[in-house]
Design a protein around this motif. Structure first.
Motif, mmCIF file in Angstrom:
data_model
loop_
_atom_site.group_PDB
_atom_site.id
_atom_site.type_symbol
_atom_site.label_atom_id
_atom_site.label_comp_id
_atom_site.label_asym_id
_atom_site.label_seq_id
_atom_site.Cartn_x
_atom_site.Cartn_y
_atom_site.Cartn_z
ATOM 1 N N VAL A 183 0.762 -1.148 -0.026
ATOM 2 C CA VAL A 183 -0.033 0.135 -0.017
ATOM 3 C C VAL A 183 0.740 1.354 0.208
ATOM 4 C CG1 VAL A 183 -1.929 1.426 1.276
ATOM 5 C CG2 VAL A 183 -1.749 -1.207 1.112
ATOM 6 N N ALA A 184 1.877 1.190 0.828
ATOM 7 C CA ALA A 184 2.961 2.407 0.691
ATOM 8 C C ALA A 184 3.419 2.694 -0.745
ATOM 9 C CB ALA A 184 4.039 1.944 1.650
ATOM 10 N N ILE A 185 3.743 1.608 -1.418
ATOM 11 C CA ILE A 185 4.256 1.756 -2.419
ATOM 12 C C ILE A 185 3.276 2.444 -3.620
ATOM 13 C CG2 ILE A 185 4.993 0.595 -4.719
ATOM 14 C CD1 ILE A 185 6.215 -1.503 -2.927
ATOM 15 N N LEU A 186 2.047 1.793 -3.410
ATOM 16 C CA LEU A 186 0.982 2.488 -4.412
ATOM 17 C C LEU A 186 0.749 4.004 -3.799
ATOM 18 C CD1 LEU A 186 -1.587 -0.545 -4.513
ATOM 19 C CD2 LEU A 186 -0.173 0.361 -6.298
ATOM 20 N N ARG A 187 0.779 4.250 -2.655
ATOM 21 C CA ARG A 187 0.502 5.564 -2.259
ATOM 22 C C ARG A 187 1.605 6.388 -2.863
ATOM 23 N NH1 ARG A 187 -3.672 8.828 -0.548
ATOM 24 N NH2 ARG A 187 -4.254 7.313 0.983
ATOM 25 N N THR A 188 2.732 6.101 -2.878
ATOM 26 C CA THR A 188 3.772 6.868 -3.338
ATOM 27 C C THR A 188 3.763 7.147 -4.790
ATOM 28 O OG1 THR A 188 5.430 6.058 -1.495
ATOM 29 C CG2 THR A 188 6.393 6.932 -3.688
ATOM 30 N N GLU A 189 3.464 5.985 -5.433
ATOM 31 C CA GLU A 189 3.160 6.310 -7.001
ATOM 32 C C GLU A 189 1.818 6.973 -7.412
ATOM 33 O OE1 GLU A 189 4.097 5.593 -10.963
ATOM 34 O OE2 GLU A 189 5.297 5.318 -9.133
ATOM 35 N N ALA A 190 0.761 7.042 -6.570
ATOM 36 C CA ALA A 190 -0.040 8.010 -6.715
ATOM 37 C C ALA A 190 0.252 9.544 -6.756
ATOM 38 C CB ALA A 190 -1.342 7.631 -5.691
ATOM 39 N N ALA A 191 1.013 9.836 -5.845
ATOM 40 C CA ALA A 191 1.431 11.325 -5.784
ATOM 41 C C ALA A 191 2.372 11.300 -6.927
ATOM 42 C CB ALA A 191 2.240 11.472 -4.397
ATOM 43 N N ARG A 192 3.188 10.570 -7.237
ATOM 44 C CA ARG A 192 4.298 10.931 -8.228
ATOM 45 C C ARG A 192 3.538 11.032 -9.633
ATOM 46 N NH1 ARG A 192 8.552 6.098 -7.387
ATOM 47 N NH2 ARG A 192 10.058 6.882 -5.573
ATOM 48 N N ASP A 193 2.321 10.102 -9.716
ATOM 49 C CA ASP A 193 1.581 10.107 -11.148
ATOM 50 C C ASP A 193 0.290 10.100 -10.934
ATOM 51 O OD1 ASP A 193 1.298 9.893 -13.892
ATOM 52 O OD2 ASP A 193 1.668 7.367 -13.939
ATOM 53 N N PRO A 194 -0.045 11.497 -10.577
ATOM 54 C CA PRO A 194 -1.414 11.671 -10.109
ATOM 55 C C PRO A 194 -2.721 11.586 -11.176
ATOM 56 C CG PRO A 194 -0.281 13.761 -10.245
ATOM 57 C CD PRO A 194 0.605 12.550 -10.554
ATOM 58 N N HIS A 195 -2.192 11.550 -12.463
ATOM 59 C CA HIS A 195 -3.252 11.467 -13.576
ATOM 60 C C HIS A 195 -3.383 10.071 -14.114
ATOM 61 C CE1 HIS A 195 -3.274 15.913 -13.388
ATOM 62 N NE2 HIS A 195 -1.983 15.782 -13.368
ATOM 63 N N ASN A 196 -2.638 9.005 -13.646
ATOM 64 C CA ASN A 196 -2.653 7.799 -14.046
ATOM 65 C C ASN A 196 -3.905 7.191 -13.886
ATOM 66 O OD1 ASN A 196 -2.133 5.113 -14.518
ATOM 67 N ND2 ASN A 196 -0.201 5.118 -14.223
ATOM 68 N N LYS A 197 -4.841 6.972 -14.730
ATOM 69 C CA LYS A 197 -6.309 6.446 -14.724
ATOM 70 C C LYS A 197 -6.152 5.014 -14.158
ATOM 71 C CE LYS A 197 -10.884 6.001 -16.666
ATOM 72 N NZ LYS A 197 -10.984 4.485 -16.367
ATOM 73 N N GLU A 198 -5.350 4.088 -14.837
ATOM 74 C CA GLU A 198 -5.003 2.797 -14.555
ATOM 75 C C GLU A 198 -4.588 2.556 -13.136
ATOM 76 O OE1 GLU A 198 -2.108 1.426 -17.088
ATOM 77 O OE2 GLU A 198 -3.419 1.309 -18.834
ATOM 78 N N LEU A 199 -3.861 3.228 -12.643
ATOM 79 C CA LEU A 199 -3.501 3.072 -11.102
ATOM 80 C C LEU A 199 -4.771 3.663 -10.413
ATOM 81 C CD1 LEU A 199 -1.365 3.082 -8.892
ATOM 82 C CD2 LEU A 199 -0.842 5.311 -9.325
ATOM 83 N N HIS A 200 -5.394 4.613 -10.476
ATOM 84 C CA HIS A 200 -6.367 4.887 -9.806
ATOM 85 C C HIS A 200 -7.810 3.888 -9.944
ATOM 86 C CE1 HIS A 200 -4.322 8.507 -8.372
ATOM 87 N NE2 HIS A 200 -4.137 9.027 -9.684
#
Length: 295
Positions: A183-200
């Motif tokens: 979860v910490a890795i995903l939270r980090t990536e969500a801030a790095r790449d805030p417009h990534n629809k696949e991630l969200h």
């Protein structure tokens, strides 16, 4: 994702974590908040209480690097948390451009990358993106993560397996710790790449389907994931203790190359050889099945 809410919740949870004693302040007897008061954080960061209050409410756009750095020191952020704060501030900027990250759909490794992965024969080697999709693997990684490839309808994904497949509880002996890291890795990536629809979309799916994920997501913990040791219980060869090294790929922004290895001469190394033998036999059987004429 709501950037203002992300900033507010991140700063609030970090402030609540720091005690007055940790920063050399008296605890007092009439303290009604967990951790530091806003006024205390403002004083430690060298800004006004009014300005810090605006920051904690999510109005971080325009904050200078110097202010962000002072805030990180006041809240005793580690390197990953400090980088996360800067990522949130960058995402809030009205002139910030969405980072160009590789999307999972349609991506294929260059031949040279696949050759390099296949050249690693002593342990699993794979390329993943920030949402933890397996994008390219060597034969041992394919055998190591066999459960991920058995999940129907989706690209093999480490996070989806961890939270939505009951077999993950056996595969990761320290499942709680692995879940925290994931979860910490995903939270980090969500801030790095805030417009990534696949991630969200993935975060939304996991939040909807897993209380364990949802609880951890609300903690706002972040992490840099580079190297260390992990324990696994593989369904075919049993217990494995492996060292891992994760390396960001210069030629493919947002992708990470990870290699697992066992200590030479250890029981884990012997079991990794057994896994390689099993993978080779499975591959040979699959090839025979493809060549066998239909009746």
């Amino acid at each position: 994702m709501d950037n203002r809410a992300e900033v507010r919740e991140f700063l609030t949870t970090r402030r609540a974590r720091v005690t007055p004693e940790q920063v050399g302040l008296p605890a007092g007897t009439n303290r009604r908040v967990k951790g530091l008061r806003r006024s205390e954080v403002a004083a430690l960061a060298g800004v006004s209480i009014e300005y810090y209050t605006r920051l904690e409410r999510g109005a971080i756009s325009g904050a200078s690097p110097e202010v962000l750095d002072s805030l990180a020191k006041a809240l005793q952020l580690d390197d990953a948390e400090r980088a996360h704060l800067f990522d949130l501030a960058h995402a809030a900027s009205p002139v910030a451009r969405p980072p160009q990250r590789r999307r999972a759909n349609g991506w294929r490794p260059q031949p040279g990358l696949q050759w390099a992965l296949d050249a690693v024969t002593a342990g699993p080697a794979f390329v993943r993106n920030g949402r933890m999709d397996l994008l390219a693997v060597n034969p041992l990684a394919r055998a190591f993560y066999t459960e991920l490839y058995e999940m129907p309808g989706q690209r093999p994904n480490i996070a989806r397996h961890a939270f939505l497949d009951e077999r993950a509880l056996a595969f990761y002996p320290d499942w709680e710790g692995f879940a925290d890291i994931t979860v910490a890795i995903l939270r980090t990536e969500a801030a790095r790449d805030p417009h990534n629809k696949e991630l969200h979309d993935l975060i939304g799916e996991l939040s909807t389907r897993s209380l364990e994920f949802r609880t951890r997501w609300g903690a706002h913990n972040v992490r840099h994931h580079g190297s260390g040791f992990k324990s696994f219980h593989h369904p075919v060869v049993g217990d494995l203790t492996l060292a891992y090294e994760g390396m960001e790929m210069e030629a493919e922004r947002g992708l990470t190359l990870t290699i697992y290895t066992a200590e030479p001469g250890s029981a884990s190394a012997e079991r990794m050889r057994l896994l390689a033998s099993w993978a080779a036999s499975e591959s040979a059987e699959a090839a025979d099945a493809e060549q066998r004429p239909l009746r």
